[in-house]
Motif scaffolding. Structure first.
Motif, PDB file in Angstrom:
ATOM      1  N   ARG A   1      -5.474  -3.204   8.687  1.00 46.92           N
ATOM      2  CA  ARG A   1      -6.583  -2.313   8.312  1.00 46.92           C
ATOM      3  C   ARG A   1      -6.668  -2.179   6.784  1.00 46.92           C
ATOM      4  O   ARG A   1      -7.763  -2.234   6.214  1.00 46.92           O
ATOM      5  CB  ARG A   1      -6.387  -0.928   8.940  1.00 46.92           C
ATOM      6  CG  ARG A   1      -7.442   0.090   8.484  1.00 46.92           C
ATOM      7  CD  ARG A   1      -7.344   1.401   9.217  1.00 46.92           C
ATOM      8  NE  ARG A   1      -6.030   2.034   9.048  1.00 46.92           N
ATOM      9  CZ  ARG A   1      -5.686   3.191   9.605  1.00 46.92           C
ATOM     10  NH1 ARG A   1      -6.556   3.837  10.378  1.00 46.92           N
ATOM     11  NH2 ARG A   1      -4.482   3.697   9.428  1.00 46.92           N
ATOM     12  N   GLU A   2      -5.506  -2.021   6.130  1.00 43.27           N
ATOM     13  CA  GLU A   2      -5.497  -1.898   4.659  1.00 43.27           C
ATOM     14  C   GLU A   2      -6.128  -3.121   4.002  1.00 43.27           C
ATOM     15  O   GLU A   2      -6.963  -3.001   3.103  1.00 43.27           O
ATOM     16  CB  GLU A   2      -4.066  -1.716   4.153  1.00 43.27           C
ATOM     17  CG  GLU A   2      -3.977  -1.593   2.636  1.00 43.27           C
ATOM     18  CD  GLU A   2      -2.541  -1.530   2.114  1.00 43.27           C
ATOM     19  OE1 GLU A   2      -2.381  -1.591   0.874  1.00 43.27           O
ATOM     20  OE2 GLU A   2      -1.601  -1.443   2.926  1.00 43.27           O
TER      21      GLU A   2
ATOM     22  N   THR B   1      -0.252 -10.128   7.808  1.00 45.58           N
ATOM     23  CA  THR B   1       0.111  -8.731   8.044  1.00 45.58           C
ATOM     24  C   THR B   1       1.012  -8.657   9.273  1.00 45.58           C
ATOM     25  O   THR B   1       0.987  -9.545  10.121  1.00 45.58           O
ATOM     26  CB  THR B   1      -1.134  -7.852   8.270  1.00 45.58           C
ATOM     27  OG1 THR B   1      -1.813  -8.298   9.468  1.00 45.58           O
ATOM     28  CG2 THR B   1      -2.101  -7.947   7.090  1.00 45.58           C
TER      29      THR B   1
ATOM     30  N   GLN C   1      -9.916  -3.268   4.651  1.00 42.04           N
ATOM     31  CA  GLN C   1     -10.651  -2.289   3.853  1.00 42.04           C
ATOM     32  C   GLN C   1     -10.735  -2.722   2.389  1.00 42.04           C
ATOM     33  O   GLN C   1     -11.756  -2.528   1.728  1.00 42.04           O
ATOM     34  CB  GLN C   1      -9.996  -0.910   3.973  1.00 42.04           C
ATOM     35  CG  GLN C   1     -10.208  -0.261   5.332  1.00 42.04           C
ATOM     36  CD  GLN C   1      -9.488   1.066   5.490  1.00 42.04           C
ATOM     37  OE1 GLN C   1      -8.572   1.381   4.724  1.00 42.04           O
ATOM     38  NE2 GLN C   1      -9.875   1.837   6.491  1.00 42.04           N
ATOM     39  N   LEU C   2      -9.660  -3.330   1.884  1.00 46.16           N
ATOM     40  CA  LEU C   2      -9.643  -3.808   0.504  1.00 46.16           C
ATOM     41  C   LEU C   2     -10.528  -5.045   0.317  1.00 46.16           C
ATOM     42  O   LEU C   2     -11.153  -5.209  -0.726  1.00 46.16           O
ATOM     43  CB  LEU C   2      -8.207  -4.151   0.081  1.00 46.16           C
ATOM     44  CG  LEU C   2      -7.253  -2.988  -0.171  1.00 46.16           C
ATOM     45  CD1 LEU C   2      -5.818  -3.497  -0.249  1.00 46.16           C
ATOM     46  CD2 LEU C   2      -7.631  -2.270  -1.468  1.00 46.16           C
TER      47      LEU C   2
ATOM     48  N   SER D   1       2.201  -5.404  -3.642  1.00 46.33           N
ATOM     49  CA  SER D   1       0.931  -4.729  -3.370  1.00 46.33           C
ATOM     50  C   SER D   1      -0.126  -5.685  -2.826  1.00 46.33           C
ATOM     51  O   SER D   1      -0.428  -6.707  -3.442  1.00 46.33           O
ATOM     52  CB  SER D   1       0.426  -4.091  -4.674  1.00 46.33           C
ATOM     53  OG  SER D   1      -0.947  -3.811  -4.621  1.00 46.33           O
ATOM     54  N   TYR D   2      -0.697  -5.313  -1.666  1.00 46.33           N
ATOM     55  CA  TYR D   2      -1.822  -6.091  -1.142  1.00 46.33           C
ATOM     56  C   TYR D   2      -2.978  -6.100  -2.141  1.00 46.33           C
ATOM     57  O   TYR D   2      -3.628  -7.127  -2.340  1.00 46.33           O
ATOM     58  CB  TYR D   2      -2.304  -5.501   0.187  1.00 46.33           C
ATOM     59  CG  TYR D   2      -1.465  -5.892   1.383  1.00 46.33           C
ATOM     60  CD1 TYR D   2      -1.368  -7.222   1.790  1.00 46.33           C
ATOM     61  CD2 TYR D   2      -0.788  -4.934   2.129  1.00 46.33           C
ATOM     62  CE1 TYR D   2      -0.616  -7.581   2.892  1.00 46.33           C
ATOM     63  CE2 TYR D   2      -0.030  -5.282   3.242  1.00 46.33           C
ATOM     64  CZ  TYR D   2       0.061  -6.612   3.616  1.00 46.33           C
ATOM     65  OH  TYR D   2       0.810  -6.968   4.707  1.00 46.33           O
ATOM     66  N   ALA D   3      -3.225  -4.956  -2.765  1.00 46.32           N
ATOM     67  CA  ALA D   3      -4.346  -4.848  -3.704  1.00 46.32           C
ATOM     68  C   ALA D   3      -4.171  -5.823  -4.871  1.00 46.32           C
ATOM     69  O   ALA D   3      -5.136  -6.471  -5.299  1.00 46.32           O
ATOM     70  CB  ALA D   3      -4.458  -3.418  -4.218  1.00 46.32           C
TER      71      ALA D   3
ATOM     72  N   ASN E   1      -1.783  -1.279  10.898  1.00 47.26           N
ATOM     73  CA  ASN E   1      -2.149  -0.508   9.712  1.00 47.26           C
ATOM     74  C   ASN E   1      -2.215  -1.381   8.463  1.00 47.26           C
ATOM     75  O   ASN E   1      -3.071  -1.173   7.596  1.00 47.26           O
ATOM     76  CB  ASN E   1      -1.169   0.650   9.500  1.00 47.26           C
ATOM     77  CG  ASN E   1      -1.381   1.772  10.505  1.00 47.26           C
ATOM     78  OD1 ASN E   1      -2.484   1.943  11.033  1.00 47.26           O
ATOM     79  ND2 ASN E   1      -0.332   2.534  10.788  1.00 47.26           N
ATOM     80  N   GLN E   2      -1.331  -2.363   8.347  1.00 50.78           N
ATOM     81  CA  GLN E   2      -1.407  -3.302   7.223  1.00 50.78           C
ATOM     82  C   GLN E   2      -2.700  -4.115   7.308  1.00 50.78           C
ATOM     83  O   GLN E   2      -3.369  -4.336   6.293  1.00 50.78           O
ATOM     84  CB  GLN E   2      -0.198  -4.240   7.225  1.00 50.78           C
ATOM     85  CG  GLN E   2       1.103  -3.587   6.798  1.00 50.78           C
ATOM     86  CD  GLN E   2       2.288  -4.546   6.912  1.00 50.78           C
ATOM     87  OE1 GLN E   2       2.226  -5.564   7.609  1.00 50.78           O
ATOM     88  NE2 GLN E   2       3.368  -4.226   6.225  1.00 50.78           N
TER      89      GLN E   2
END
Length: 306
Positions: A189-190, A182, A193-194, A161-163, A186-187
């Motif tokens: 961007r995730e 990444t 955003q995090l 998990s990136y988070a 899309n990765q």
């Protein structure tokens, strides 16, 4: 008494001279994320080419993805350490590239079959298959060790998990020396955003890929552009540099093989001279020698290197 005293001094001198010479370390230090942003913002005056030690710079006696190996890499050059994160059975984030333990450790089978306590029983093996006394590190231990020593490019294996990784980066306050790898827009961007404060390594092998990243809200000042594993045209380097973006060229594989086969050609020197800013590969000793030569010839220095 004088003779015995003299003999003692001679013995001490002999033993002292037989001690292995301790290598000095070359560290990279950023006190704040802002200092990292400025360092990675490309400009002709600001440029300081670096080596990214793929899987930490393994060599005989030093296994891949191992803190002792990371530390050894800093005796060759100021380095970026690229490493891989996987999950143990009990979801501890550990440093391992393969899904299975067999190649790089004394363990057998899938890493996900073992709790972290069970993984601690295994020793790591170097690339020649020789067992060492070194152990599989956790992400916690790597982040704790890294601050004030190296830059990190953090690679997540499938399912990690990136988070959760970002949570650890913040916990250990290593935003100022961490770059998250990444592979897709899309990765990227995730991750942005995090954690909009973190630098991202994103694939940009053509102009359209940067435009796609920008369209997803990722600004140029958070991007380090991975341009592939073969040198692109100078036009791509110029395009990215004009936007203040630092580039990473992967030399692992064919480029490293070519450089080792013909060291007199100074392959790494020429790659950096042609526009690559970071060389990510497996041939740390030779690349270090050539980048030292490049930085000396071009009178390149940085207040963040010691």
């Amino acid at each position: 008494m004088k003779f015995h005293h003299l003999l003692f001094l001679v013995v001490v001198a002999v033993f002292t001279s037989c001690k292995p010479e301790e290598k000095s370390h070359q560290y990279i230090k950023f006190n704040t994320p802002a200092e990292l942003y400025q360092f990675l913002k490309w400009s002709p005056e600001n440029r300081f080419p670096l080596i990214s030690a793929h899987r930490g710079g393994p060599m005989p006696g030093f296994p891949e993805n191992c803190i002792e190996t990371f530390d050894n890499a800093t005796t060759y050059n100021p380095v970026i350490i690229e490493f891989d994160i996987a999950y143990s059975k009990d979801s501890v984030m550990v440093i391992m590239h393969d899904d299975k333990l067999d190649r790089t450790s004394t363990g057998k089978g899938a890493i996900g079959n073992y709790t972290y306590e069970e993984l601690k029983a295994f020793n790591l093996k170097d690339d020649e298959g020789k067992e060492t006394k070194f152990k599989i590190p956790t992400l916690d231990s790597v982040l704790s060790w890294s601050k004030g020593k190296v830059l990190l490019t953090i690679d997540l294996k499938k399912g990690v998990s990136y988070a959760k990784v970002i949570e650890k980066v913040r916990q250990y306050k290593v935003e100022s020396n961490s770059i998250i790898i990444t592979y897709t827009a899309n990765q990227a961007r995730e991750v942005h955003q995090l954690a909009p404060e973190l630098m991202i390594s994103a694939s940009v092998q053509k102009k359209a890929e940067l435009k796609r990243l920008n369209s997803l809200g990722i600004p140029n000042n958070r991007i380090v552009a991975f341009v592939g594993v073969s040198a692109p045209d100078k036009e791509l380097y110029q395009y990215l540099h004009n936007k203040g973006i630092t580039t990473i060229l992967g030399t692992m594989g064919n480029i490293d093989k070519s450089a080792m086969a013909s060291p007199v050609k100074n392959v790494y020197y020429h790659l950096v001279n042609n526009g690559a800013d970071i060389l990510s590969g497996d041939n740390l000793p030779q690349a270090s020698e050539e980048l030292d030569k490049f930085r000396y010839n071009k009178k390149v220095s940085s207040a963040h290197i010691n």
